[in-house]
Design a protein around this motif. Structure first.
Motif, mmCIF file in Angstrom:
data_model
loop_
_atom_site.group_PDB
_atom_site.id
_atom_site.type_symbol
_atom_site.label_atom_id
_atom_site.label_comp_id
_atom_site.label_asym_id
_atom_site.label_seq_id
_atom_site.Cartn_x
_atom_site.Cartn_y
_atom_site.Cartn_z
ATOM 1 N N SER A 51 -11.456 4.681 -5.861
ATOM 2 C CA SER A 51 -9.510 6.490 -5.670
ATOM 3 C C SER A 51 -9.654 6.702 -6.946
ATOM 4 N N LYS A 100 1.099 -1.410 -0.090
ATOM 5 C CA LYS A 100 0.212 -0.235 -0.083
ATOM 6 C C LYS A 100 1.392 1.195 0.063
ATOM 7 N N ASN A 101 2.001 0.491 0.440
ATOM 8 C CA ASN A 101 2.861 2.195 0.602
ATOM 9 C C ASN A 101 4.146 2.436 -0.877
ATOM 10 N N TYR A 116 -0.894 -3.386 -5.462
ATOM 11 C CA TYR A 116 -1.531 -3.683 -4.604
ATOM 12 C C TYR A 116 -2.236 -4.662 -4.350
ATOM 13 N N VAL A 165 -7.133 7.143 -8.027
ATOM 14 C CA VAL A 165 -5.832 6.986 -7.974
ATOM 15 C C VAL A 165 -5.257 6.119 -9.023
ATOM 16 N N LYS A 213 -5.829 -1.285 -0.504
ATOM 17 C CA LYS A 213 -6.185 -0.173 -0.551
ATOM 18 C C LYS A 213 -5.702 0.915 -0.918
ATOM 19 N N PRO A 214 -6.496 0.771 -2.606
ATOM 20 C CA PRO A 214 -6.000 2.270 -2.233
ATOM 21 C C PRO A 214 -5.884 3.701 -2.028
ATOM 22 N N VAL A 215 -6.170 4.640 -2.473
ATOM 23 C CA VAL A 215 -6.277 5.901 -1.350
ATOM 24 C C VAL A 215 -7.513 6.810 -1.873
ATOM 25 N N GLY A 216 -8.270 6.108 -0.836
ATOM 26 C CA GLY A 216 -9.882 6.645 -0.748
ATOM 27 C C GLY A 216 -10.519 6.063 -1.165
#
Length: 507
Positions: free
Chosen positions: A481, A354-355, A408, A483, A440-443
């Motif tokens: 998301s 995730k990072n 992801y 992204v 999870k992706p951001v949002g």
């Protein structure tokens, strides 16, 4: 740039179904039948496609990759209709002078969308009014030498598939349901491979030059491979493999490589590094019990692949550790008399991150999709929109076109039920697919989507098919998301597709 929709389902189908057999079962025997010096195999494919998927910008030629990805993302919501056409000619020369111990193979590809362009040069276009386009792509130019029984040395531009079997001598089902099912490597590459097919075991060694950059510098990208498989019983086979990529390209391979734009189009993670060197390894094991229903009603197969290595960021003077895992289990049961009477299920799991690489670690996996467009093709799941399928020419689009799921990770399952309504003449299939992102992706959330699909296939003549396909993918919270949804403010409309195909395998 090699512009092809090279998921090869049909390219290797040409040779795969006919699965060439060497005329020399024993090198000391005189062949029973005269050798045909020249052979021709052709595959003609035509389809009419209606769906709600379209590119964000006017497009001619091919469109390959993940839904909502890249600088020309595919969108959903408007009805789109196209006709596609493909011809793949395959020429094989076996000179009598060498008694069949040397074979030259050449295969090409001619594709277009009806009415796309005329008086042009380049692949995947050329059928607008007046035509007159120069459009032919080279798939394979390779020489196979057979020094002794069971041995084969392949030299030149050839198939680089992550299966232990000779891709020129087995069928398409074998290639897509054994080894790693082309999920890691499934394209063409230039190099040399040596294989030995023994009575109860087989292995191959290969070296491929993925990219040759400056001749005088150590900035090339090369792939080494080793695969071994043994027959434990007549129905159970098990194997191990090792792959190594020495990537000295560091971003000099154009749009390819770990930081290349095509990685994102293919659904791979793009390393945000301008200048790098990488050493990547894949160590895995695979196996199967009656994987093609040839010796019984039950089948099982699977693989486990560990991807590790390092990516050195030359500008930031840091090193990123790569450590990812992918696993697959496929189960099936043939309940009727024909091969079409079966039910199969696929389970997939791939680690994610995730990072990204902010912590100097990448826990996802890397595949050939970082080096080709595409370079890996997982097309045997039975889904059409969740994972990719092979009934395409210039439009190769799915939610997850690479098992890494843009870094992801993935947890997914498919279920397919097939029935021969009229044995070997008319068959039907319904399918189901469901997948989550491991991270999870951001949002957004983890749910990628749920697909239902169906297919009706009629065989009017031998090696000729007329098919009707339809699929609907309900997008999940993953696409909330921006992204991953092409920077849209809300979750896009769910995609659907329906198409009619005509296929003729000629020889």
């Amino acid at each position: 740039m090699r512009t092809f929709v090279h998921f090869l389902f049909y390219s290797f189908l040409c040779a795969g179904i006919f699965a060439q057999k060497s005329p020399f079962d024993n090198s000391n025997q005189v062949p029973k039948d005269p050798i045909d010096e020249f052979q021709y195999i052709g595959y003609f494919y035509n389809s009419a496609v209606v769906n709600n998927i379209y590119p964000s910008q006017p497009l001619r030629g091919q469109l390959v990759g993940r839904l909502f990805s890249g600088n020309n993302p595919t969108l959903t919501g408007k009805t789109s209709m196209i006709f596609e056409q493909r011809l793949i000619p395959f020429f094989i020369y076996t000179p009598k002078l060498l008694n069949g111990k040397a074979i030259l193979r050449a295969s090409f590809e001619i594709d277009w969308v009806w009415g796309d362009a005329n008086y042009s040069t380049g692949g995947n276009i050329g059928s607008a009014f007046n035509a007159d386009a120069v459009n032919i792509q080279t798939q394979n130019i390779e020489l196979e030498l057979i020094p002794a029984k069971g041995w084969a040395v392949n030299l030149g531009l050839q198939r680089v598939f992550d299966t232990p079997y000779n891709p020129y001598r087995v069928g398409v089902n074998t290639l897509t349901n054994t080894g790693y099912r082309l999920a890691f490597w499934g394209s063409d590459g230039v190099g040399i491979s040596v294989r030995h097919d023994m009575d109860y075991a087989r292995y191959k060694l290969g070296y491929y030059q993925l990219f040759e950059n400056a001749d005088e510098q150590s900035d090339d990208v090369v792939l080494w491979e080793a695969m071994y498989e043994k027959d434990i019983t007549p129905t159970w086979r098990h194997g191990v493999s090792f792959h190594y990529v020495a990537d000295g390209g560091g971003g000099n391979s154009g749009t390819y490589g770990l930081n290349g734009a095509f990685s994102g189009l293919n659904g791979q993670f793009i390393f945000p590094i301008a200048n790098y060197e990488a050493n990547l390894f894949w160590a895995g094991t695979f196996g199967g019990y009656n994987p093609e229903f040839t010796l019984g009603r039950k089948m099982a197969s699977g693989f486990l692949m560990y991807n590790f290595g390092s990516v050195d960021d030359n500008n930031a003077n840091r090193s990123i550790d790569v450590s990812g895992l992918a696993a697959n289990l496929r189960l099936g049961y043939k309940y009727g008399q024909t091969v079409d009477d079966n039910v199969t299920a696929d389970l997939l799991y791939v680690t994610g991150d995730k990072n990204g690489i902010t912590d100097k670690k990448f826990k996802g996996i890397i595949t050939g999709n970082s080096y080709g467009y595409p370079g890996a093709i997982f097309i045997s799941s039975g889904t059409y929109l969740l994972f990719p399928h092979g009934n395409v020419v210039n439009r190769y689009i799915a939610a997850v076109t690479d098992l890494s799921n843009i870094g992801y990770g993935l947890a997914g399952a498919t279920l397919n039920l097939s029935k021969g309504l009229v044995p070997n003449k008319l068959n039907a299939k319904i399918g189901f697919g469901h997948a989550y992102s491991a991270e999870k992706p951001v949002g957004g959330g983890r749910l990628i989507g749920t697909e239902i699909n169906a297919r009706l296939s009629y065989i009017p003549h031998v090696f000729m098919n007329i098919e009707l396909h339809a699929a609907y993918l309900r997008l999940g919270s993953f696409y909330e998301s921006a992204v991953v949804n092409g920077n849209q403010t809300k979750k896009p409309k769910s995609p659907w597709t329906t198409f009619i195909t005509y296929k003729w395998l000629m020889f």
